[in-house]
Design a protein around this motif. Structure first.
Motif, PDB file in Angstrom:
ATOM      1  N   THR A  71      -2.031  -4.667  -5.551  1.00 22.35           N
ATOM      2  CA  THR A  71      -3.438  -5.009  -5.305  1.00 22.35           C
ATOM      3  C   THR A  71      -4.217  -3.850  -4.689  1.00 22.35           C
ATOM      4  OG1 THR A  71      -2.955  -5.856  -3.077  1.00 22.35           O
ATOM      5  CG2 THR A  71      -2.823  -7.422  -4.938  1.00 22.35           C
ATOM      6  N   GLY A  72      -3.490  -2.872  -4.093  1.00 22.67           N
ATOM      7  CA  GLY A  72      -4.173  -1.795  -3.392  1.00 22.67           C
ATOM      8  C   GLY A  72      -4.674  -2.188  -2.020  1.00 22.67           C
ATOM      9  N   ARG A  73      -4.232  -3.352  -1.528  1.00 18.34           N
ATOM     10  CA  ARG A  73      -4.695  -3.842  -0.230  1.00 18.34           C
ATOM     11  C   ARG A  73      -3.549  -3.922   0.772  1.00 18.34           C
ATOM     12  NH1 ARG A  73      -7.682  -7.487  -3.713  1.00 18.34           N
ATOM     13  NH2 ARG A  73      -6.125  -9.118  -3.356  1.00 18.34           N
ATOM     14  N   ARG A  74      -3.923  -3.960   2.052  1.00 20.26           N
ATOM     15  CA  ARG A  74      -2.938  -4.165   3.102  1.00 20.26           C
ATOM     16  C   ARG A  74      -2.421  -5.589   3.029  1.00 20.26           C
ATOM     17  NH1 ARG A  74      -3.482  -1.073   7.754  1.00 20.26           N
ATOM     18  NH2 ARG A  74      -1.622  -2.220   8.419  1.00 20.26           N
ATOM     19  N   PRO A  75      -1.146  -5.816   3.332  1.00 19.07           N
ATOM     20  CA  PRO A  75      -0.639  -7.190   3.361  1.00 19.07           C
ATOM     21  C   PRO A  75      -1.266  -7.967   4.507  1.00 19.07           C
ATOM     22  CG  PRO A  75       1.000  -5.690   4.257  1.00 19.07           C
ATOM     23  CD  PRO A  75      -0.102  -4.837   3.687  1.00 19.07           C
ATOM     24  N   HIS A  76      -1.358  -9.269   4.323  1.00 15.46           N
ATOM     25  CA  HIS A  76      -1.900 -10.147   5.357  1.00 15.46           C
ATOM     26  C   HIS A  76      -0.861 -10.268   6.471  1.00 15.46           C
ATOM     27  CE1 HIS A  76      -3.697 -14.345   6.459  1.00 15.46           C
ATOM     28  NE2 HIS A  76      -3.940 -13.426   7.364  1.00 15.46           N
ATOM     29  N   GLN A 135       3.170 -15.918  -3.959  1.00 10.94           N
ATOM     30  CA  GLN A 135       2.656 -14.543  -3.872  1.00 10.94           C
ATOM     31  C   GLN A 135       3.811 -13.559  -3.819  1.00 10.94           C
ATOM     32  OE1 GLN A 135       0.235 -13.725  -0.406  1.00 10.94           O
ATOM     33  NE2 GLN A 135      -0.585 -11.825  -1.256  1.00 10.94           N
ATOM     34  N   ILE A 165       0.899  -0.703   2.314  1.00 10.33           N
ATOM     35  CA  ILE A 165      -0.077  -1.047   1.287  1.00 10.33           C
ATOM     36  C   ILE A 165       0.660  -1.759   0.157  1.00 10.33           C
ATOM     37  CG2 ILE A 165       0.133   1.110  -0.015  1.00 10.33           C
ATOM     38  CD1 ILE A 165      -3.199  -0.612   0.687  1.00 10.33           C
ATOM     39  N   ASP A 166       0.062  -2.807  -0.368  1.00 11.46           N
ATOM     40  CA  ASP A 166       0.617  -3.469  -1.554  1.00 11.46           C
ATOM     41  C   ASP A 166       0.138  -2.689  -2.767  1.00 11.46           C
ATOM     42  OD1 ASP A 166       1.595  -5.236  -3.461  1.00 11.46           O
ATOM     43  OD2 ASP A 166      -0.161  -6.549  -3.324  1.00 11.46           O
ATOM     44  N   TYR A 202       4.632  -9.185  -2.977  1.00 11.48           N
ATOM     45  CA  TYR A 202       4.161  -7.876  -2.531  1.00 11.48           C
ATOM     46  C   TYR A 202       5.104  -6.809  -3.065  1.00 11.48           C
ATOM     47  CZ  TYR A 202       1.006  -9.777   1.133  1.00 11.48           C
ATOM     48  OH  TYR A 202       0.008 -10.401   1.822  1.00 11.48           O
TER      49      TYR A 202
END
Length: 295
Positions: free
Chosen positions: A271-276, A288, A267-268, A290
């Protein structure tokens, strides 16, 4: 500071990585100050042997950096000023606010929303590194608001001969209120930097020890290092930043060879999101970063 700006101009981390590998471990009762800008000019005082080792000629490379940050190199978004230029060698030091050197001044003058977004990404990516590398990050006057160069010094007889005043602005506090207006450049920068500070405070892996390992990704456009907490070595944060204007891939295999376990999802934490991720590569968009942690 200067090594980070070199990576901005070249869009690669070759000299930056070599310089960081040469850093001695800090003393237990001391620390670094990490900053992007300060009251003074930027000098490119790199070791010539390091410059040669990464494939550049020292004199021509410093001339390139001067031209780039003064906006005299084709395609440069920077709006800096030369300071103490040596007409014989072409060497000079650079003045300018962080935002203007990072392309925000040019983008806003041209009213180019794409270029504004790129400049903001570049500014945040640079801050993500001084916040995560270790030591004490220093935010200079106006950086959190994206203050541009202040050319009013040119009308002041006491200052006109010293163009370092271009990055020593007085804060317009009425203008600074724009940091509370959603969607403004000031708000986007101020909000993101405040969130970085909060995350930094919450992560034990970002504690200030010699707990950092530079990783070789095989991609010269990426800077990648691992931070870990000494009392719990399994508590790790992987920091990766893309200095290039195009998307870049971080091969997962590089991390596996280092012994990083990918059985748990990443998890990043910014941002609270999974990396692409595409197949066996973690993808980073232009400029960008991470801060990756296992869930």
């Amino acid at each position: 500071m200067a090594l980070l700006w070199d990576a901005v101009a070249t869009q690669n981390a070759r000299l930056l990585t070599r310089g960081l590998r040469s850093l001695p471990n800090k003393l237990d009762r001391a620390t670094w100050l990490n900053y992007l800008r300060c009251h003074d000019d930027i000098g490119f005082g790199f070791d010539d042997q390091d410059v040669l080792a990464v494939g550049y000629q020292p004199r021509s490379h410093r001339r390139f950096l001067t031209d780039f940050f003064c906006g005299e190199f084709e395609g440069s978004p920077s709006r800096g000023l030369p300071f103490m230029r040596n007409e014989v060698t072409g060497d000079a030091r650079i003045c300018g606010s962080l935002a203007s050197l990072a392309g925000l001044e040019k983008a806003m003058q041209e009213e180019n929303p794409v270029a504004i977004n790129i400049a903001i990404s570049r500014i945040l990516m640079l801050h993500s590194l001084i916040f995560s590398f270790g030591g004490i990050p220093l935010l200079y006057n106006g950086d959190a608001l994206g203050l541009l160069n202040d050319y009013s010094y040119q009308q002041d007889p006491a200052k006109v001969s010293d163009n370092r005043w271009v990055h020593r602005p007085s804060i317009d506090w009425q203008h600074a209120e724009r940091r509370h207006q959603s969607g403004t450049v000031e708000n986007r920068l101020f909000t993101a930097l405040r969130w970085m500070i909060a995350i930094r405070k919450s992560l034990d892996a970002f504690a200030d020890f010699n707990n950092r390992e530079l990783l070789d990704t095989g991609n010269e456009h990426l800077l990648c290092f691992l931070r870990s907490y000494q009392q719990r070595p399994s508590e790790q944060v992987l920091v990766v930043a893309n200095f290039h204007s195009t998307p870049q891939a971080l091969p997962v295999d590089v991390l596996r060879r280092r012994g990083l376990d990918f059985t748990a999802p990443l998890i990043d934490v910014f941002t609270g999101r999974r990396p692409h991720q595409i197949e066996e590569n973690i993808l980073l968009q232009s400029y960008q970063f991470y801060w990756l942690k296992q869930v």
